[in-house]
Design a protein around this motif. Structure first.
Motif: not given
Length: 153
Positions: A126-132, A151, A153
């Motif tokens: 789940h790399p999208e979770l690493e981007r925040a 998160r 924003t």
């Protein structure tokens, strides 16, 4: 005219309930009063749903004023079988009598103390979770800790 950076907001991302084992009090070490609180299970829900795996812990330093530096590290296994690594760094503070009541396992209104952290996430699946960036607000209970991560924003 310089561009003004956007003002961040918070959006709910996930909730964690971490079941805790007994506090291991290591006493005064070279870095301060060290305590380790084992994480023995729990659940995560929201943008990632799964179970908190046993084997993690919160490595704490108790400051002279009774405030606690939080350094929690633990893993979760998702319903899809993927793994998530969470690392929470923060602080719990409040009046001495409130902190003592929490240590004794009393039910204390979370408005009576400060318990916040920054949570980072690692996951190959789940790399999208690493981007925040995530910030969390906590509730300490006798044998568990609960928090909601937001998160930024």
């Amino acid at each position: 005219m310089p561009t003004i950076p956007p003002v961040p907001t918070l959006e709910p991302a996930f909730d964690v309930v971490a079941e805790l084992g007994p506090i291991e009090d290591h006493g005064m070490t070279r870095v301060g009063h060290r305590r380790v609180v084992p994480i023995v299970g729990g659940a995560i829900t929201g943008v990632f749903d799964g179970e908190i795996l046993p084997g993690g812990a919160d490595w704490q330093i108790v400051r002279a004023d009774g405030s606690i530096e939080i350094d929690g590290r633990y893993s979760a296994r998702g319903r899809d079988g993927s793994l998530l690594y969470l690392h929470a760094v923060g602080v719990r503070s409040g009046d001495p009598e409130v902190l003592e009541a929490l240590l004794a396992g009393a039910d204390v209104d979370p408005a009576d103390y400060y318990f916040r952290a920054v949570v980072t996430v690692e996951s190959a699946a789940h790399p999208e979770l690493e981007r925040a960036v995530y910030v969390a607000s906590y509730v300490r209970e006798a044998n568990r800790v609960r928090y909601r991560a937001y998160r930024v924003t």
